[in-house]
Design a protein around this motif. Structure first.
Motif, mmCIF file in Angstrom:
data_model
loop_
_atom_site.group_PDB
_atom_site.id
_atom_site.type_symbol
_atom_site.label_atom_id
_atom_site.label_comp_id
_atom_site.label_asym_id
_atom_site.label_seq_id
_atom_site.Cartn_x
_atom_site.Cartn_y
_atom_site.Cartn_z
ATOM 1 N N ARG A 291 -21.780 26.641 97.235
ATOM 2 C CA ARG A 291 -21.074 27.615 96.402
ATOM 3 C C ARG A 291 -19.786 27.860 96.715
ATOM 4 O O ARG A 291 -18.704 28.105 95.722
ATOM 5 C CB ARG A 291 -21.817 28.835 96.483
ATOM 6 N N TRP A 292 -19.332 28.042 97.954
ATOM 7 C CA TRP A 292 -17.933 28.281 98.416
ATOM 8 C C TRP A 292 -16.905 27.209 97.983
ATOM 9 O O TRP A 292 -16.163 27.119 97.288
ATOM 10 C CB TRP A 292 -17.774 28.241 100.023
ATOM 11 N N TRP A 293 -17.381 26.056 98.397
ATOM 12 C CA TRP A 293 -16.826 24.721 97.935
ATOM 13 C C TRP A 293 -16.439 24.631 96.646
ATOM 14 O O TRP A 293 -15.376 24.090 96.213
ATOM 15 C CB TRP A 293 -17.292 23.605 98.773
ATOM 16 N N SER A 294 -17.117 24.809 95.684
ATOM 17 C CA SER A 294 -17.231 24.790 94.277
ATOM 18 C C SER A 294 -16.573 25.990 93.615
ATOM 19 O O SER A 294 -16.139 25.754 92.298
ATOM 20 C CB SER A 294 -18.404 24.199 93.608
ATOM 21 N N GLY A 295 -16.996 27.101 94.164
ATOM 22 C CA GLY A 295 -16.659 28.365 93.419
ATOM 23 C C GLY A 295 -15.202 28.718 93.507
ATOM 24 O O GLY A 295 -14.754 29.726 93.240
ATOM 25 N N VAL A 296 -14.289 28.110 94.606
ATOM 26 C CA VAL A 296 -12.932 28.802 94.711
ATOM 27 C C VAL A 296 -11.949 27.536 94.355
ATOM 28 O O VAL A 296 -12.105 26.400 94.862
ATOM 29 C CB VAL A 296 -12.920 28.965 96.284
ATOM 30 N N GLU A 297 -11.019 28.037 93.722
ATOM 31 C CA GLU A 297 -10.131 27.184 93.067
ATOM 32 C C GLU A 297 -9.060 26.837 94.147
ATOM 33 O O GLU A 297 -8.587 25.523 94.220
ATOM 34 C CB GLU A 297 -9.336 27.775 92.067
ATOM 35 N N ARG A 298 -8.637 27.712 94.933
ATOM 36 C CA ARG A 298 -7.887 27.391 96.044
ATOM 37 C C ARG A 298 -8.245 28.077 97.211
ATOM 38 O O ARG A 298 -8.344 29.260 97.200
ATOM 39 C CB ARG A 298 -6.329 27.950 95.743
ATOM 40 N N PHE A 299 -8.202 27.752 98.511
ATOM 41 C CA PHE A 299 -8.631 28.244 99.811
ATOM 42 C C PHE A 299 -7.141 28.253 100.420
ATOM 43 O O PHE A 299 -6.418 27.271 100.418
ATOM 44 C CB PHE A 299 -9.351 27.168 100.627
ATOM 45 N N PHE A 300 -6.714 29.322 100.911
ATOM 46 C CA PHE A 300 -5.420 29.329 101.888
ATOM 47 C C PHE A 300 -5.799 29.231 103.132
ATOM 48 O O PHE A 300 -6.637 30.265 103.825
ATOM 49 C CB PHE A 300 -4.955 30.833 101.564
#
Length: 424
Positions: free
Chosen positions: A167-176
């Motif tokens: 869910r994190w890896w697909s639900g976030v457009e950009r990780f800072f």
């Protein structure tokens, strides 16, 4: 832009660099003319709950359905351009990502630590770097009781990591990522490299900068094993046995080792334990330092106190691993000691205090490093760039991700020895 910031604030009884970063970014964006609102929970409120409600908190760590409903409704009403997620533990949970998907609002997330691959987020066990859970299931963390030394307390974090990973890896457009060292660990663990960009934390322009040679060596931070407090005490004792360095050590902060530090410093002329300082006191005590010491034994994902020292024109002595390798220009703007080695730390403290002229040069170089890489102007530009890219990606604008900035990220796990007259 219209930005909604999502954050679970840490307990106010402990200093939190993460809370400070969130507050500073919100203020920076507002000053630049962006509309910024906050959706938050506060860990302080847990103490006021009934016993039954307190017992239910671990169940909310993997998933809080009430948060999903509340946030989704707010997003549909307010329609922000982007949601910026910071900490979701323990009261928000990754349900915030489902809310963003429900309302079709793009999300970005700042990764302040390593909770994406390590339940307690430290990449450390028994005072040493540990990557046993990286790239695999987090069962070792449960077996070792890595969170607060408790298997039971570790279970909710391990469950959340396991069930919400995709869910994190697909639900976030950009990780800072807050350092290149952190990014390298996460990419090696399997996180989508194209979504991970480096955005160092910025530090506001300090009200006070060093004007003289400084009055003390400073440790400012949480009094915990992972922060290298015991390592520092050992190193300082060895310096004292050899005649000292001419200035006292000031220790400011609170944490699990507070009583130990208080007992160790009691009755000494060369050590002052001052307890927890407020932000204004922190800025002043940094500006009066010969050097700031950051001897962490864990792989710091950033190192806010080091950058705060840079802003004040003060060199740092830091452990030569994790993010410190890219923050501190060894021998130019500070010194890196070999991680976990008290003799190396003592030698670096002696070197940074022994030559006032060289120390001043390091302070000027540290200030320049701050201006070029960690100022509010740089921080704002990187925030805006990340938001625009996330918005374009969700809207089908086809924007390509910004290039990653790996820099010198160290070895596979971001571990690199510092130089103290020896090799790296």
């Amino acid at each position: 832009m219209h930005v909604l910031v999502v954050h679970n604030r840490y307990n106010s009884a402990q200093p939190s660099g993460e809370n400070n970063v969130v507050d500073q970014e919100v203020a920076l964006l507002r000053e630049a003319g962006h509309r910024v609102e906050v959706f938050e929970r506060r860990s302080d409120t847990i103490a006021d709950r009934s016993l039954l409600a307190k017992a239910a908190v671990p169940l909310l760590v993997p998933w809080n359905p009430a948060v999903r409903s509340e946030l989704a409704a707010r997003l549909r009403t307010e329609r922000p351009d982007v949601v910026h997620v910071h900490n979701v533990f323990p009261l928000l949970s990754p349900a915030v990502l489902a809310a963003c998907a429900d309302a079709d609002v793009p999300a970005v997330a700042t990764l302040h630590n390593y909770t994406q691959v390590c339940p307690p987020g430290t990449l450390q066990r028994d005072g040493k770097p540990c990557t046993e859970c990286v790239g695999t299931t987090p069962l070792p963390a449960v077996r070792h009781g890595c969170y607060r030394g408790s298997r039971l307390a570790t279970v909710p974090l391990a469950v959340s990591l396991s069930v919400n990973r995709r869910r994190w890896w697909s639900g976030v457009e950009r990780f800072f990522c807050i350092s290149a060292a952190q990014r390298e660990v996460l990419v090696d663990a399997g996180m989508p490299a194209e979504r991970l960009v480096v955005k160092h934390n910025f530090v506001p322009e300090p009200a006070a900068r060093r004007t003289g040679e400084g009055e003390h060596v400073l440790y400012l931070g949480r009094l915990a094993e992972a922060k290298g407090v015991r390592l520092l005490m050992t190193a300082w004792d060895r310096l004292a046995a050899a005649g000292g360095v001419g200035v006292p050590l000031v220790i400011a902060g609170t944490g699990p080792l507070e009583q130990e530090v208080g007992a160790w410093s009691a009755g000494r002329d060369d050590v002052r334990y001052v307890g927890l300082y407020d932000p204004a006191q922190c800025r002043e005590v940094i500006a009066r330092s010969v050097a700031v010491v950051a001897p962490s034994t864990w792989l710091e994902a950033f190192g806010l106190v080091v950058v705060e020292a840079m802003a004040a024109g003060v060199p740092a002595v830091a452990a030569g691993h994790g993010a410190f390798v890219e923050l501190v220009q060894d021998g130019v703007a500070g010194l890196l000691h070999r991680p976990g080695e008290p003799d190396s730390l003592a030698s670096c403290i002696r070197r940074v205090t022994a030559d006032p002229s060289r120390n001043r040069d390091m302070g000027r170089a540290a200030r320049l490093r701050y201006e070029q890489g960690f100022s509010p102007a740089v921080g704002l530009a990187r925030l805006e760039e990340g938001y625009r890219t996330a918005i374009a990606g969700r809207s089908g604008g086809g924007a390509s991700p910004p290039p990653s900035r790996n820099g010198n990220a160290g070895s596979r796990w971001g571990i690199r020895a510092g130089r103290d007259g020896g090799s790296t």
